[in-house]
Design an enzyme around this catalytic site. Structure first.
Site, short mmCIF file in Angstrom:
data_model
loop_
_atom_site.label_atom_id
_atom_site.label_comp_id
_atom_site.label_asym_id
_atom_site.label_seq_id
_atom_site.Cartn_x
_atom_site.Cartn_y
_atom_site.Cartn_z
N ASP A 1 -2.90 -10.41 -5.22
CA ASP A 1 -2.49 -9.15 -4.99
C ASP A 1 -0.76 -9.19 -5.35
O ASP A 1 -0.23 -8.17 -6.12
CB ASP A 1 -2.42 -8.53 -3.57
CG ASP A 1 -1.68 -7.36 -3.45
OD1 ASP A 1 -2.18 -6.33 -3.76
OD2 ASP A 1 -0.77 -7.26 -2.56
N LYS B 1 -4.83 -7.62 2.14
CA LYS B 1 -3.95 -8.12 2.74
C LYS B 1 -4.37 -8.13 4.40
O LYS B 1 -4.14 -8.83 5.07
CB LYS B 1 -2.77 -7.43 2.60
CG LYS B 1 -2.09 -8.15 1.34
CD LYS B 1 -0.95 -7.48 0.79
CE LYS B 1 -1.12 -5.95 0.36
NZ LYS B 1 0.06 -5.22 -0.31
N ARG C 1 1.06 -3.89 -11.79
CA ARG C 1 0.95 -2.48 -11.81
C ARG C 1 2.27 -1.85 -11.63
O ARG C 1 2.38 -0.96 -12.26
CB ARG C 1 0.12 -2.22 -10.46
CG ARG C 1 -1.43 -2.69 -10.68
CD ARG C 1 -1.94 -2.72 -9.18
NE ARG C 1 -2.18 -1.31 -8.63
CZ ARG C 1 -1.98 -1.12 -7.20
NH1 ARG C 1 -2.03 -2.40 -6.34
NH2 ARG C 1 -2.04 -0.24 -6.82
N SER D 1 -5.86 -3.46 -2.72
CA SER D 1 -4.46 -4.14 -2.43
C SER D 1 -4.11 -4.10 -1.01
O SER D 1 -3.88 -5.39 -0.28
CB SER D 1 -3.57 -3.30 -3.11
OG SER D 1 -2.18 -3.89 -2.99
N HIS E 1 -1.83 -0.21 9.71
CA HIS E 1 -1.23 -0.26 8.73
C HIS E 1 -0.74 1.13 8.02
O HIS E 1 -1.60 2.24 8.29
CB HIS E 1 -1.79 -1.10 7.44
CG HIS E 1 -1.16 -1.13 6.11
ND1 HIS E 1 -0.28 -2.02 5.83
CD2 HIS E 1 -1.43 -0.25 5.17
CE1 HIS E 1 0.19 -1.98 4.58
NE2 HIS E 1 -0.45 -0.83 3.98
#
Ligand code: URA
Ligand code: CA
Length: 436
Positions: A161, A187, A168, A183, A82
């Site tokens: 999220d 995921k 946010r 967050s 990621h």
């Protein structure tokens, strides 16, 4: 338990218990805690922070808000990567095929781009025919056949999220390390991988602008991974200039194909960061004993064309027209290509990556809102990197466009993103740290 008491507790800097955090997140997901109370609590977190027990509890509560993906039917160690988001960052399309070519299993859920950062799904869709909205059963089949597949996130992956991020975004509470870490990790963990390699971007085009902040985000995420028993490593890489030369969907896929075809040499930032990410993935998956062995296997997958074959196999399985593998220019056929010159000479001492991303977005490569349509072929290709000399009449970039409406604005933004100096500046490092 009243939500207002939990907000006050965090506001006063007192640590919260796991039960209190569960109560807040569950209440929010069940519409018992309204948006304004969640937003107030997240603002308190921005100022007071959270310790690792609180951050772990928040992440687990978020994961439980939806359905987790079970990848256990797939062979081997499932390894994911990621990136916290950057410009010209097409590493997934390089790293996933290389890792699969070395025997790894990469079953990955990706996102779309928003604002100045790109998303892997949009890049994949620039290949004609590709469909990333596939049933999960088909996703499993493709991974079994080819060793890799990238698809869109399943609908019910971490709904907490989705709603917290939307809040946010409009309440000035994005830039909190525990909120970003929970967050991202909720995921990644819910998507089922056994092992996770994180690329934390640092610099002008990233959430984290300094090394101490990037280190803290990286450590927080690695700690969450350990807390839930997933092998996790983070690397911190430079985002003070676009990672690759191409910024735009089809243009970035073309660059990934060129790299996998051996046309981009070692030493290039996209090459180096991709190989580092891939080697960390092989190490976590137990497919290499050390970095030397990982690098050797990856070089072999690159030179033999095995990595490129894996990309071809995945694109074909997703319904894509694989003529682009041999003819990647098909992905960026546009009406007009315009070179951008600076009209002044010097060494490029700094680049504002975010502005370069916005310039590509203006040309149609990105979205300002979720509903915007992307033109897959447009964007820009940089010809220079930080530290290089550029003469006033020498193109620093080429704009690829179909609609010239924003050409001038994009060119001006690009020019203003570059700072020139008379003396040779130092080169920005590509990799700052590896945190495991
Ligand atoms: N990416 C995410 O998924 N979440 C954040 O909070 C920031 C970046
Ligand atoms: Ca990305």
């Amino acid at each position: 338990m009243r939500a207002v008491d939990l907000i006050l507790k965090k506001k006063n800097g007192e640590p919260m218990t796991t039960q209190e955090i569960n109560c807040l997140v569950n209440g929010f997901v069940n519409n018992e805690v309204p948006d304004y109370q969640m937003a107030a609590w997240m603002m308190a977190v921005c100022f007071q922070g959270m310790d690792s027990a609180e951050t772990g509890a928040l992440t687990e509560a978020m994961i439980r808000s939806g359905a987790q993906v079970d990848l256990s039917a797939l062979p081997g160690v499932k390894v994911d990567k990621h990136s916290t988001g950057g410009v010209g960052d097409t590493t997934t399309l390089i790293v996933a095929p290389l890792v699969a070519a070395c025997g790894g299993t990469v079953a990955k859920m990706s996102g779309r781009g928003l604002g100045h950062t790109g998303g892997t799904l949009d890049k994949l869709e620039s290949v004609p025919g590709v469909n990333i909205e596939i049933p999960i059963e088909r996703f499993f089949e493709i991974v079994k056949e080819t060793g890799l597949c990238v698809m869109g996130q399943t609908e019910n992956l971490v709904p907490a999220d989705k709603r917290m991020y939307a809040l946010r975004d409009v309440t000035g509470t994005v830039s909190s390390i525990p909120l970003i870490a929970s967050s991202v990790m909720s995921k990644k963990i819910a998507a089922g991988a056994d092992a996770i390699v994180l690329d934390v971007k640092m610099g002008t085009g990233a959430f984290m602008q300094t090394l101490p902040e990037a280190r803290e985000l990286a450590r927080t995420m690695v700690e969450i991974g350990r807390h839930v028993g997933r092998r996790t490593v983070a690397i911190i890489t430079d985002m003070n200039q676009p990672l690759g030369m191409a910024v735009g969907n089809g243009l970035e896929v073309r660059e990934a194909i060129e790299l996998l075809s051996g046309k981009i040499p070692a030493g290039d930032p996209l090459y180096e960061v991709s190989l580092l990410l891939a080697s960390q993935m092989l190490l976590l998956a137990g497919l290499a004993a050390d970095e030397t062995e990982a690098h050797a296997k990856l070089s072999c997958a690159l030179e033999s064309g095995a990595g490129l074959n894996k990309l071809r196999a995945m694109l074909a399985a997703l319904g894509g027209d694989v003529r682009c593998i041999e003819e990647p220019d098909l992905l960026c056929t546009v009406r007009e290509k315009i070179p951008v010159t600076l009209g002044r000479s010097g060494y490029i001492s700094a680049m504002r990556a975010e502005q370069i991303g916005v310039a590509a977005q203006l040309l149609g490569a990105g979205r300002a809102t979720k509903a915007d349509r992307i033109d897959p072929a447009v964007g820009l290709v940089m010809h220079k990197r930080q530290g290089m000399y550029v003469a006033g009449d020498e193109p620093v970039a080429t704009l690829y466009m179909n609609d010239p409406a924003y050409a001038e604005e994009a060119a001006a933004l690009l020019r203003s993103a570059l700072t020139l100096s008379k003396e040779t500046p130092g080169h920005a490092p590509m990799v700052y740290d590896v945190i495991s």
